[in-house]
Design an enzyme around this catalytic site. Structure first.
Site, PDB file in Angstrom:
ATOM      1  N   GLU A   1       0.816  -1.218   0.000  1.00  0.00           N
ATOM      2  CA  GLU A   1       0.000   0.000   0.000  1.00  0.00           C
ATOM      3  C   GLU A   1       0.851   1.270   0.000  1.00  0.00           C
ATOM      4  O   GLU A   1       0.350   2.354   0.329  1.00  0.00           O
ATOM      5  CB  GLU A   1      -0.934   0.007   1.221  1.00  0.00           C
TER       6      GLU A   1
ATOM      7  N   HIS B   1      -2.671   2.669   8.726  1.00  0.00           N
ATOM      8  CA  HIS B   1      -3.703   1.948   7.971  1.00  0.00           C
ATOM      9  C   HIS B   1      -3.972   0.622   8.669  1.00  0.00           C
ATOM     10  O   HIS B   1      -3.036  -0.112   8.980  1.00  0.00           O
ATOM     11  CB  HIS B   1      -3.214   1.708   6.534  1.00  0.00           C
TER      12      HIS B   1
ATOM     13  N   HIS C   1      -6.904  -2.869   9.220  1.00  0.00           N
ATOM     14  CA  HIS C   1      -8.104  -3.621   8.850  1.00  0.00           C
ATOM     15  C   HIS C   1      -8.852  -3.923  10.147  1.00  0.00           C
ATOM     16  O   HIS C   1      -9.313  -5.040  10.360  1.00  0.00           O
ATOM     17  CB  HIS C   1      -7.747  -4.916   8.125  1.00  0.00           C
TER      18      HIS C   1
ATOM     19  N   TYR D   1     -20.305  13.179  18.998  1.00  0.00           N
ATOM     20  CA  TYR D   1     -19.497  14.392  18.752  1.00  0.00           C
ATOM     21  C   TYR D   1     -18.025  14.098  18.458  1.00  0.00           C
ATOM     22  O   TYR D   1     -17.340  14.884  17.803  1.00  0.00           O
ATOM     23  CB  TYR D   1     -19.640  15.371  19.928  1.00  0.00           C
TER      24      TYR D   1
ATOM     25  N   HIS E   1     -12.423  -2.981   2.753  1.00  0.00           N
ATOM     26  CA  HIS E   1     -10.980  -3.040   2.965  1.00  0.00           C
ATOM     27  C   HIS E   1     -10.597  -2.630   4.399  1.00  0.00           C
ATOM     28  O   HIS E   1     -10.185  -3.492   5.167  1.00  0.00           O
ATOM     29  CB  HIS E   1     -10.301  -2.143   1.914  1.00  0.00           C
TER      30      HIS E   1
ATOM     31  N   TYR F   1      -9.201  23.973  22.033  1.00  0.00           N
ATOM     32  CA  TYR F   1      -8.374  23.145  22.917  1.00  0.00           C
ATOM     33  C   TYR F   1      -6.952  23.028  22.375  1.00  0.00           C
ATOM     34  O   TYR F   1      -6.031  22.784  23.115  1.00  0.00           O
ATOM     35  CB  TYR F   1      -8.979  21.733  23.056  1.00  0.00           C
TER      36      TYR F   1
END
Ligand SMILES: [Zn+2]
Length: 217
Positions: A74, A93, A95, A114, A156, A209
């Site tokens: 990837e 990344h 799964h 939120y 994915h 913040y």
């Protein structure tokens, strides 16, 4: 060109944390970090327990490997996101189960809570499906990540971004948790969504913040 051992160590430690927390299993998922004029990315097909600091692959933005190693399949979207988002220096990344479950429904995560604002807006978009490791997937991901720090990839998984690795890990962990909460709520009824104005207030509060939302309570 200075390739730091410290950053390699951080990436390896983050990979271990993803495994321990259940966000990744086996050889799925990958991490990258920008470093000066190149980036570091986890290697292809190496389980975390056998991964080493020196096994983390350094790449130039033209896609060539510095030194040796085979980068994650990837690496295209890691490279393209880092190239197109100067505000972003780290990508996680996964799964992870709940984010991937929602991605298999090909649905965006809506503003049911939120904390969605941790990803930078009032939704976490789901990018269309295409084959892993392709430039097309990379283009879909970059588009879904527009003004956001997370997106789902249909059928994915999840991509989370941060100004540093700590933030990218926090976003990945929170979005996975939100997907879990959302799927439970969906099983129990129809979640009530926050309005655009309500989400705008949260996003403004997070900015005040001056830090990411893991410390928003
Ligand atoms: Zn993947």
């Amino acid at each position: 060109m200075n390739i730091s051992a410290g950053l390699r160590r951080q990436i390896l430690s983050a990979c271990r944390r993803l495994e321990v927390s259940g966000l990744n299993r086996g050889t799925t998922g990958n991490i990258s970090c920008r470093e000066e004029d190149h980036f570091l990315v986890t290697p292809s097909g190496v389980p975390v327990d056998t991964m080493t600091e020196t096994g983390v692959v350094a790449m130039r933005f033209d896609g060539t490997v510095i030194g040796h190693g085979k980068p994650s399949s990837e690496w295209h979207f890691h490279r393209d996101i880092l190239q197109q988002r100067p505000d972003i220096h780290a990508i996680v990344h996964t799964h992870s189960p709940y984010a991937t479950a929602l991605a298999c429904l090909r649905e965006d995560l809506p503003p049911f809570h939120y904390m969605i604002a941790i990803a930078g807006g009032d939704s976490v978009r789901c990018a269309p499906y295409t084959l892993f490791g392709t430039d097309t997937l990379s283009a879909y991901a970059v588009e879904a990540l527009s003004d956001r720090k997370a997106c789902l990839l249909a059928n994915h998984g999840l991509i989370a971004l941060g100004r540093d690795l700590d933030e990218a890990m926090a976003v990945a962990t929170e979005v996975e948790s939100l997907c879990q909460q959302y799927l439970i709520a969906r099983q129990s009824g129809k979640p009530v969504l926050l309005s655009a104005q309500e989400m705008r207030q949260v996003i403004d509060r997070f900015k005040t913040y001056g830090k990411h939302a893991t410390s928003s309570e």
